[in-house]
Design a protein around this motif. Structure first.
Motif, PDB file in Angstrom:
ATOM      1  N   LEU A 107      -9.672 -22.039 -47.257  1.00 58.36           N
ATOM      2  CA  LEU A 107      -9.065 -22.293 -45.952  1.00 58.36           C
ATOM      3  C   LEU A 107      -9.112 -21.027 -45.098  1.00 58.36           C
ATOM      4  N   GLY A 108      -8.885 -19.871 -45.752  1.00 53.84           N
ATOM      5  CA  GLY A 108      -8.952 -18.600 -45.029  1.00 53.84           C
ATOM      6  C   GLY A 108     -10.348 -18.346 -44.494  1.00 53.84           C
ATOM      7  N   VAL A 109     -11.355 -18.613 -45.325  1.00 58.79           N
ATOM      8  CA  VAL A 109     -12.738 -18.427 -44.892  1.00 58.79           C
ATOM      9  C   VAL A 109     -13.028 -19.292 -43.670  1.00 58.79           C
ATOM     10  N   VAL A 110     -12.607 -20.555 -43.746  1.00 56.20           N
ATOM     11  CA  VAL A 110     -12.954 -21.478 -42.663  1.00 56.20           C
ATOM     12  C   VAL A 110     -12.261 -21.071 -41.361  1.00 56.20           C
ATOM     13  N   SER A 111     -11.027 -20.552 -41.445  1.00 53.99           N
ATOM     14  CA  SER A 111     -10.379 -20.057 -40.227  1.00 53.99           C
ATOM     15  C   SER A 111     -11.237 -18.980 -39.575  1.00 53.99           C
ATOM     16  N   GLU A 112     -11.789 -18.073 -40.414  1.00 56.60           N
ATOM     17  CA  GLU A 112     -12.640 -17.013 -39.865  1.00 56.60           C
ATOM     18  C   GLU A 112     -13.914 -17.597 -39.245  1.00 56.60           C
ATOM     19  N   LEU A 113     -14.526 -18.542 -39.963  1.00 56.37           N
ATOM     20  CA  LEU A 113     -15.804 -19.091 -39.493  1.00 56.37           C
ATOM     21  C   LEU A 113     -15.622 -19.870 -38.196  1.00 56.37           C
ATOM     22  N   VAL A 114     -14.522 -20.623 -38.108  1.00 54.95           N
ATOM     23  CA  VAL A 114     -14.305 -21.436 -36.908  1.00 54.95           C
ATOM     24  C   VAL A 114     -14.050 -20.525 -35.708  1.00 54.95           C
ATOM     25  N   ALA A 115     -13.209 -19.503 -35.880  1.00 51.57           N
ATOM     26  CA  ALA A 115     -12.934 -18.590 -34.769  1.00 51.57           C
ATOM     27  C   ALA A 115     -14.206 -17.882 -34.328  1.00 51.57           C
ATOM     28  N   ALA A 116     -15.014 -17.462 -35.327  1.00 55.54           N
ATOM     29  CA  ALA A 116     -16.236 -16.734 -34.998  1.00 55.54           C
ATOM     30  C   ALA A 116     -17.241 -17.638 -34.294  1.00 55.54           C
ATOM     31  N   ALA A 117     -17.327 -18.874 -34.746  1.00 58.33           N
ATOM     32  CA  ALA A 117     -18.305 -19.783 -34.152  1.00 58.33           C
ATOM     33  C   ALA A 117     -17.897 -20.152 -32.727  1.00 58.33           C
ATOM     34  N   ALA A 118     -16.579 -20.348 -32.510  1.00 61.73           N
ATOM     35  CA  ALA A 118     -16.129 -20.779 -31.191  1.00 61.73           C
ATOM     36  C   ALA A 118     -15.879 -19.598 -30.270  1.00 61.73           C
ATOM     37  N   ARG A 119     -15.911 -18.363 -30.807  1.00 68.60           N
ATOM     38  CA  ARG A 119     -15.564 -17.164 -30.043  1.00 68.60           C
ATOM     39  C   ARG A 119     -14.257 -17.355 -29.305  1.00 68.60           C
ATOM     40  N   LYS A 120     -13.242 -17.774 -30.059  1.00 68.50           N
ATOM     41  CA  LYS A 120     -11.913 -17.995 -29.490  1.00 68.50           C
ATOM     42  C   LYS A 120     -10.878 -17.595 -30.523  1.00 68.50           C
ATOM     43  N   PRO A 121      -9.694 -17.208 -30.060  1.00 66.31           N
ATOM     44  CA  PRO A 121      -8.626 -16.992 -31.032  1.00 66.31           C
ATOM     45  C   PRO A 121      -8.319 -18.318 -31.724  1.00 66.31           C
ATOM     46  N   VAL A 122      -7.932 -18.258 -33.004  1.00 69.24           N
ATOM     47  CA  VAL A 122      -7.574 -19.488 -33.700  1.00 69.24           C
ATOM     48  C   VAL A 122      -6.348 -20.095 -33.034  1.00 69.24           C
ATOM     49  N   PHE A 123      -6.432 -21.374 -32.732  1.00 70.04           N
ATOM     50  CA  PHE A 123      -5.327 -22.062 -32.084  1.00 70.04           C
ATOM     51  C   PHE A 123      -4.108 -22.042 -33.004  1.00 70.04           C
ATOM     52  N   GLY A 124      -2.968 -21.577 -32.490  1.00 72.98           N
ATOM     53  CA  GLY A 124      -1.728 -21.587 -33.290  1.00 72.98           C
ATOM     54  C   GLY A 124      -1.794 -20.682 -34.500  1.00 72.98           C
ATOM     55  N   TYR A 125      -2.120 -19.384 -34.258  1.00 72.09           N
ATOM     56  CA  TYR A 125      -2.268 -18.423 -35.350  1.00 72.09           C
ATOM     57  C   TYR A 125      -1.084 -18.458 -36.304  1.00 72.09           C
ATOM     58  N   LYS A 126       0.141 -18.456 -35.748  1.00 74.32           N
ATOM     59  CA  LYS A 126       1.326 -18.386 -36.611  1.00 74.32           C
ATOM     60  C   LYS A 126       1.451 -19.626 -37.492  1.00 74.32           C
ATOM     61  N   PHE A 127       1.122 -20.773 -36.918  1.00 77.38           N
ATOM     62  CA  PHE A 127       1.195 -22.006 -37.707  1.00 77.38           C
ATOM     63  C   PHE A 127       0.176 -21.959 -38.854  1.00 77.38           C
ATOM     64  N   VAL A 128      -1.022 -21.503 -38.545  1.00 82.04           N
ATOM     65  CA  VAL A 128      -2.075 -21.488 -39.565  1.00 82.04           C
ATOM     66  C   VAL A 128      -1.733 -20.482 -40.661  1.00 82.04           C
ATOM     67  N   ALA A 129      -1.226 -19.291 -40.252  1.00 78.75           N
ATOM     68  CA  ALA A 129      -0.842 -18.277 -41.244  1.00 78.75           C
ATOM     69  C   ALA A 129       0.323 -18.793 -42.090  1.00 78.75           C
ATOM     70  N   GLY A 130       1.342 -19.329 -41.404  1.00 81.08           N
ATOM     71  CA  GLY A 130       2.529 -19.812 -42.109  1.00 81.08           C
ATOM     72  C   GLY A 130       2.204 -20.971 -43.033  1.00 81.08           C
ATOM     73  N   SER A 131       1.213 -21.792 -42.650  1.00 82.98           N
ATOM     74  CA  SER A 131       0.903 -22.946 -43.489  1.00 82.98           C
ATOM     75  C   SER A 131       0.328 -22.509 -44.832  1.00 82.98           C
ATOM     76  N   SER A 132      -0.359 -21.345 -44.863  1.00 79.06           N
ATOM     77  CA  SER A 132      -0.862 -20.846 -46.156  1.00 79.06           C
ATOM     78  C   SER A 132       0.298 -20.541 -47.085  1.00 79.06           C
ATOM     79  N   ILE A 133       1.322 -19.883 -46.535  1.00 81.31           N
ATOM     80  CA  ILE A 133       2.482 -19.535 -47.353  1.00 81.31           C
ATOM     81  C   ILE A 133       3.204 -20.819 -47.778  1.00 81.31           C
ATOM     82  N   ALA A 134       3.336 -21.767 -46.845  1.00 81.78           N
ATOM     83  CA  ALA A 134       4.019 -23.025 -47.159  1.00 81.78           C
ATOM     84  C   ALA A 134       3.300 -23.754 -48.297  1.00 81.78           C
ATOM     85  N   ILE A 135       1.958 -23.779 -48.238  1.00 82.74           N
ATOM     86  CA  ILE A 135       1.193 -24.447 -49.299  1.00 82.74           C
ATOM     87  C   ILE A 135       1.457 -23.770 -50.634  1.00 82.74           C
ATOM     88  N   ALA A 136       1.474 -22.425 -50.627  1.00 78.86           N
ATOM     89  CA  ALA A 136       1.683 -21.701 -51.884  1.00 78.86           C
ATOM     90  C   ALA A 136       3.053 -22.023 -52.469  1.00 78.86           C
TER      91      ALA A 136
END
Lengths: 558, 316
Positions: A283-312
């Protein structure tokens, strides 16, 4: 031969400005050329070299596990037993599971790309404990050699789940030796997790606050927490199996006063979080790939970061969903079913946020992004079918059928392996300093996606029709779907070999990559490719958020 | 073309049709939740492809509620299905008390079934349609799982404990029956036939396969031949609990607990007598672990159960 002439035309390797053809100036001062002896590799403490040691070893194990899968799929072409005996078949799928889970999937992304990239991404010169890092590779290899040794001795036939009392009292084969191998490799996981946690806490460059960490780092942090907390439970469980088998200690076998379900509780308390060990880095890899491909900040950075911790965290509370038909209390089952639906929410957030990231992006269709798209598609199917088997009444029917086999292959192979290849295609120019053929990269992304679906989609139908997993012989009505699956597996097998060819070719004939071939953000792209031995000449100072791409806002035009 | 119809597996009970309905609706939900992702990904990748002219100006404010909504709305939809699936599961997990009881023992690598009348069969299970049937499962060795795809049910047979599974088959016919839990070398050969018969046919089958006596009667024979009666008969000299009227009653234990004398308790008292000792009795019961098989124990349990019924009938 041209390579010979190249050698002749490169008279002075000590002159860094000499425009030699086979080696660029940055390559000559890179970590790859910092020592040419075998010893300089086997005793390296450079996180980048350890990452490559891991990459070579897990590629080898992926190949071994793949061969076992090929045997299984070949035998399932017909309903009867033709290639192997029942015993041989059981050994083949056990080997496939053990090798793929512990010697490929769990170490895959964290120990290669995590090892390589975590220091580069946070602006550090190495991991916090470089020697521990090398030690963990040696432990991994020791466990691997043990497993191969058991293979030569004749293998084991319990399935990768080692359910008791089959494994502890009844199975033929070398259960204790395989358990020992998995026990050993567990310490490698624990040491790596520990190393990552300390590194991320202590070695961030000035200004690299928690809110500025790339999402790859967040997901590896969550993964490391699981590695450190869950793996010891597995070690204890395997030690108990060995104690029961060797000394007749009654722990899991009811004849000795033990409880077979205790094993399942302990095993899944580790093995369900282990699924997230395999998925979170992806999931971490794909966040990097999507941001790099779209040349945009990842939408909802805090949600995406927090969701990793929530999953764990929530991932530790769902193990009982593997035991709905085991005779577990129905109230426990109802609670585990509910929690299994809750753990899907953070994954859903990631998916929708990636989609939103693409909106109004500047999207490149290069191989890394195609792999990321493949990942998202397959992960969505795998995740939602996971919800289906989290539903109690549906699971009673589908438990231990091919539906479950298809579901977890969509997550682990469709998901994690796609992300692994995505990461390989994205960071390859950084790792080796050369560009590969983008056209071939796109083709292999497509072939992997097609071959994968061809292999595993029919298995959903097989499962709903009632085909149990781990069946060597099966009723004739299932043959058509099994054959589709086996044909798909052949396509998939060839597709997996394709990158080996053009990536190897790029090592020799690829164009030099330059610092930042994809023109993306991230500290790892500010240094030369391949990076110098100590990564950064000067430790960088970070003064902005990650994925700091220029975004046009409406207001500025008004 | 009836390919689709033949691809969809037979459903032999109303419960199975309910599971299919749930699964179909859930698949529809899966499509609804995933379609936006697939469609939007392809649309965005086309519309905003690098090098293509498109309006890429972003709105100034990001609406946080959008993010929250795509976490909450799917979750609420899924909760509805959770309620549906769980209530169906509770039905599956609660056998009616008057169900016809059949005993099953899983053994590497066969299924043995025993009917109340003493009829025994291997790898075939004959049941009447239109009647609630409960299968009590035991295992002689490792974990097995009785799986009848046409009924959409399965249940593990776990060594050391009884588990159960019930159904009400509606459509007469012969269906596939399998072991779903990997149980060793010949796991995939541990399959058989599930045969649902019309009540009249079932009665005929029972009569044709009649045995010397009912399960309880066979248990009584074992009770004598294994030496149980030496201590547990009313006129025995040894101080051992009387078994008349025991079944279903609360039993006070030496350690202060009170347990109900159900199938599991009686089984454990025979095989693991030292684990739960009835209060007020000496610890003299030997284990029968290596003497009696799970099938024998099931017969004894049936016999002890029959004693309870007999003593009820004797009450004024």
């Amino acid at each position: 031969m041209s390579s010979v002439t190249n050698h002749d035309e490169r008279p002075n390797p000590d002159n860094l400005d000499d425009p030699g053809l086979s080696e660029t100036k940055t390559e000559r001062v890179s970590y790859l050329r910092a020592g040419h002896t075998l010893r300089s590799w086997l005793f390296t403490t450079d996180h980048k070299r350890v990452a490559l040691l891991y990459m070579m070893s897990i590629t080898f194990f992926f190949f071994i596990g793949g061969i076992a899968a090929a045997f299984v799929r070949a035998d399932l072409l017909t309903p009867s037993a033709d290639l192997m005996t029942n015993e041989g078949y059981n050994r083949a799928f056990t080997l496939h599971g053990v090798i793929m889970v512990w010697f490929f999937l769990i170490p895959s992304i964290p120990n290669t790309f995590g090892n390589f990239l975590i220091p580069l991404m946070i602006g550090a010169r190495d991991l916090a404990f470089p020697r521990l890092n090398l030690l963990s590779w040696y432990i991994f290899i020791l466990g691997g050699i043990f497993t191969l040794f058991v293979l030569i001795l004749g293998g084991v036939d319990t399935g990768w789940t080692f359910y008791t009392p089959l494994s502890s009292m009844y199975a033929n084969g070398n259960v204790v030796l395989v358990a020992t191998a998995v026990f050993i490799v567990g310490f490698s996981s624990i040491l790596t997790g520990l190393n990552f946690i300390v590194t991320i806490h202590k070695l961030r460059a000035p200004g690299m606050t928690w809110g500025r960490l790339p999402l790859f780092i967040w997901s590896h942090y969550a993964t490391s927490v699981i590695l450190v907390l869950a793996t010891p439970v597995l070690s204890v469980t395997l030690a108990l199996i060995a104690a029961e088998r060797l000394f007749g200690l009654g722990i899991f076998n009811p004849e000795l006063g033990g409880d077979p379900l205790l094993f399942q509780h302990l095993f899944w308390f580790y093995s369900h979080p282990a699924v997230y060990i395999m998925v979170l880095p992806a999931l971490g890899v794909v966040s990097e790939l999507v941001a790099a491909a779209a040349r945009k900040p990842v939408f909802g950075y805090k949600f995406v970061a927090g969701s990793s911790i929530a999953i764990a965290v929530i991932g530790f509370l769902v193990w009982g969903h593997h035991m709905f038909v085991s005779g577990q209390s129905i109230y426990a089952s109802a609670v585990f079913s509910f929690l299994s639906l809750v753990v899907a929410v953070p994954s859903g957030i990631k998916i929708y946020n990636w989609t939103a990231t693409l909106y109004k992006g500047d999207i490149s269709l290069d191989p890394p992004f195609l792999f990321a798209m493949g990942f998202i598609g397959l992960f969505v199917v795998g995740g939602l079918t996971g919800l289906a088997v989290a539903m109690l009444a549906i699971d009673v029917h589908l438990h231990d059928t091919y539906f479950v086999v298809a579901h977890f292959h969509y997550i682990m192979v469709g998901g994690t392996v796609s992300a692994y290849f995505g990461a390989l295609h994205f960071w390859w120019p950084k790792i080796v300093g050369r560009l590969y053929s983008v056209v071939w990269g796109r083709l292999s992304a497509m072939f992997i996606f097609i071959g994968f679906n061809f292999t595993f989609f029919p298995q959903f139908i097989l499962g709903y029709e009632g085909m149990p997993r781990r069946y060597h012989v099966y009723p004739e009505q299932f043959q058509v779907l099994h054959d589709m699956s086996s044909i798909g597996a052949s396509i998939l097998g060839i597709a997996y070999l394709m990158p080996a060819v053009y990536l190897y070719y790029s090592l020799r004939y690829g164009q030099p990559a330059g610092n930042n071939p994809w023109n993306v953000t991230g500290l790892e792209w500010t240094i030369p490719s391949p990076p110098p031995k100590h990564n950064f000449d000067e430790i960088p100072t970070v003064d902005g958020p990650p994925y700091n791409y220029p975004v046009r806002k409406e207001a500025k035009h008004a | 073309m009836n390919d689709f119809a033949s691809a969809w597996p037979d459903a032999a009970s109303a419960y199975a049709s309910n599971v299919d309905l749930l699964a179909l609706f859930f698949m529809a939900l899966v499509v609804i939740l995933s379609a936006p992702v697939f469609i939007l990904m392809v649309v965005f990748a086309t519309k905003y492809r690098r090098g293509k002219n498109a309006d890429r100006t972003e709105p100034i404010n990001r609406n946080m509620w959008v993010e929250v909504s795509w976490a909450v709305v799917p979750f609420l939809l899924i909760l509805f299905f959770y309620g549906w699936a769980t209530s169906l599961f509770i039905v599956h997990a609660s056998p009616p008390s008057d169900a016809l009881e059949i005993k099953a023992v899983g053994k590497q690598w066969m299924w043995k079934f025993q009917h109340a009348g003493g009829q025994r069969e291997i790898n075939e299970l004959h049941v009447p349609v239109g009647k609630d049937v409960k299968v009590v499962l035991a295992s002689q060795d490792v974990i097995h799982s009785l799986y009848i795809p046409a009924l959409r049910i399965k249940q593990d047979a776990v060594p050391g404990r009884y588990t159960e599974l019930w159904f009400n088959a509606e459509k007469p016919g012969t269906y596939w029956l399998a072991c779903a839990e990997f149980c060793g070398t010949d796991h995939s050969a541990m399959t058989g036939k599930f045969i649902a018969l019309r009540p009249a046919d079932y009665s005929r089958w029972l009569a044709e396969n009649g045995s010397d006596g009912s399960l309880a009667a066979e248990g009584e024979k074992l009770f004598v031949s294994s030496g149980c009666s030496g201590c547990h008969s009313p006129d025995a000299k040894v101080h051992a609990p009387s078994l008349a009227g025991l079944y279903g009653r609360p039993v006070p234990l030496e350690n202060g607990d009170v347990v109900t004398a159900d199938d599991q308790y009686i089984r454990d008292s025979i095989l693991l007598p030292q684990s739960q000792i009835a209060a007020g009795y000496p610890h003299i019961m030997p284990t029968f672990e290596n003497i009696l098989s799970e099938e024998d124990v099931l017969k004894l349990v049936a016999y002890v159960k029959s004693l309870a019924k007999a003593s009820e009938e004797n009450l004024p």
